[in-house]
Design a protein around this motif. Structure first.
Motif, PDB file in Angstrom:
ATOM      1  N   PRO A 134      -4.823   6.834  -9.149  1.00  0.00           N
ATOM      2  CA  PRO A 134      -5.553   5.653  -8.681  1.00  0.00           C
ATOM      3  C   PRO A 134      -6.162   5.954  -7.306  1.00  0.00           C
ATOM      4  CG  PRO A 134      -3.212   5.371  -8.307  1.00  0.00           C
ATOM      5  CD  PRO A 134      -3.375   6.674  -9.047  1.00  0.00           C
ATOM      6  N   GLU A 135      -7.017   5.079  -6.839  1.00  0.00           N
ATOM      7  CA  GLU A 135      -7.558   5.225  -5.484  1.00  0.00           C
ATOM      8  C   GLU A 135      -6.383   5.170  -4.500  1.00  0.00           C
ATOM      9  OE1 GLU A 135     -10.379   5.996  -2.771  1.00  0.00           O
ATOM     10  OE2 GLU A 135     -10.698   5.919  -4.927  1.00  0.00           O
ATOM     11  N   PRO A 136      -6.276   6.149  -3.586  1.00  0.00           N
ATOM     12  CA  PRO A 136      -5.139   6.140  -2.653  1.00  0.00           C
ATOM     13  C   PRO A 136      -5.261   5.025  -1.616  1.00  0.00           C
ATOM     14  CG  PRO A 136      -6.596   7.961  -2.151  1.00  0.00           C
ATOM     15  CD  PRO A 136      -7.144   7.293  -3.381  1.00  0.00           C
ATOM     16  N   LEU A 137      -4.257   4.184  -1.571  1.00  0.00           N
ATOM     17  CA  LEU A 137      -4.228   3.053  -0.647  1.00  0.00           C
ATOM     18  C   LEU A 137      -2.939   3.096   0.156  1.00  0.00           C
ATOM     19  CD1 LEU A 137      -5.355   0.397  -3.263  1.00  0.00           C
ATOM     20  CD2 LEU A 137      -6.806   1.474  -1.538  1.00  0.00           C
ATOM     21  N   GLN A 138      -2.707   2.059   0.944  1.00  0.00           N
ATOM     22  CA  GLN A 138      -1.489   2.004   1.741  1.00  0.00           C
ATOM     23  C   GLN A 138      -0.244   1.983   0.857  1.00  0.00           C
ATOM     24  OE1 GLN A 138      -1.638  -0.891   4.843  1.00  0.00           O
ATOM     25  NE2 GLN A 138       0.360  -0.366   5.638  1.00  0.00           N
ATOM     26  N   ASP A 139      -0.354   1.379  -0.327  1.00  0.00           N
ATOM     27  CA  ASP A 139       0.770   1.309  -1.259  1.00  0.00           C
ATOM     28  C   ASP A 139       1.185   2.727  -1.664  1.00  0.00           C
ATOM     29  OD1 ASP A 139       2.618   0.833  -3.246  1.00  0.00           O
ATOM     30  OD2 ASP A 139       1.227  -0.209  -4.579  1.00  0.00           O
ATOM     31  N   GLU A 140       2.433   3.080  -1.375  1.00  0.00           N
ATOM     32  CA  GLU A 140       2.915   4.433  -1.627  1.00  0.00           C
ATOM     33  C   GLU A 140       2.778   4.863  -3.081  1.00  0.00           C
ATOM     34  OE1 GLU A 140       7.216   6.257  -1.419  1.00  0.00           O
ATOM     35  OE2 GLU A 140       6.461   5.928   0.602  1.00  0.00           O
ATOM     36  N   SER A 141       2.841   3.918  -4.016  1.00  0.00           N
ATOM     37  CA  SER A 141       2.759   4.287  -5.435  1.00  0.00           C
ATOM     38  C   SER A 141       1.406   4.900  -5.786  1.00  0.00           C
ATOM     39  CB  SER A 141       3.025   3.071  -6.325  1.00  0.00           C
ATOM     40  OG  SER A 141       1.959   2.141  -6.220  1.00  0.00           O
ATOM     41  N   THR A 142       0.391   4.708  -4.955  1.00  0.00           N
ATOM     42  CA  THR A 142      -0.925   5.305  -5.203  1.00  0.00           C
ATOM     43  C   THR A 142      -1.068   6.666  -4.534  1.00  0.00           C
ATOM     44  OG1 THR A 142      -2.002   4.314  -3.249  1.00  0.00           O
ATOM     45  CG2 THR A 142      -1.977   3.006  -5.283  1.00  0.00           C
TER      46      THR A 142
END
Length: 168
Positions: A46-54
């Motif tokens: 997925p697009e890398p975001l602040q959410d660690e799962s990405t």
């Protein structure tokens, strides 16, 4: 012994890195967590975001002769990979905040606890050679910014065009 490299990667750098790792064969890309002990491989990020799962994944070498070891995190009600016992490289993706690139990296443990011997043992040669091949590819194709810090060509271009590599 644990091995760590800090990596600045553009999306293009990441794609080339994963293409190389896939070319070595016997690779599964796994999410950081799973609702069950059966981790389902991911096909794309997925697009890398602040959410660690990405941003956090495991690269599993399925030919290393060691099983994937997972454990449940009771207070969170999900499972995680035991990176010490498993034939995996932890992979953190670089990500952007405005004109700042935050680093990612790879880390792998070269030892594990051999339950038969009840002692620390080296992970199989297949795993260690696989990691060393990836390490060599990075050192050949990326620019060294520090002892264990490297920037891919896309990250270098980003920096040359005025972007900031955090921590550099």
């Amino acid at each position: 012994m644990s091995k760590l490299l800090v990596l600045y990667m553009s999306r293009e750098d990441e794609a080339e890195f994963l293409e190389y790792v896939r070319s070595l064969g016997n690779l599964l890309v796994l999410p950081a967590t799973s609702p069950s002990s059966d981790f389902v491989p991911v096909d794309s990020f997925p697009e890398p975001l602040q959410d660690e799962s990405t941003r956090r994944f495991w690269l599993e070498n399925t030919a290393a002769g060691l099983p994937l070891v997972t454990e449940q995190v009771p207070e969170k009600d999900y499972y995680v990979v035991d990176g010490f016992q498993s034939p995996v490289i932890e992979f953190w993706r670089s990500w952007m905040v405005s004109q700042v690139m935050l680093p990612g990296g790879i880390q792998a443990d070269m030892n594990y606890i051999d339950n038969d011997k009840q002692d620390l043992a080296k992970k199989p040669t297949e795993f260690r050679n696989w990691f060393e091949s990836i390490d060599s590819w990075i050192r050949k194709n990326y620019r060294r910014l520090g002892i264990y810090v490297f920037a891919g060509p896309g990250a270098q271009k980003f920096r040359e065009e005025g972007g900031i590599l955090q921590g550099r």
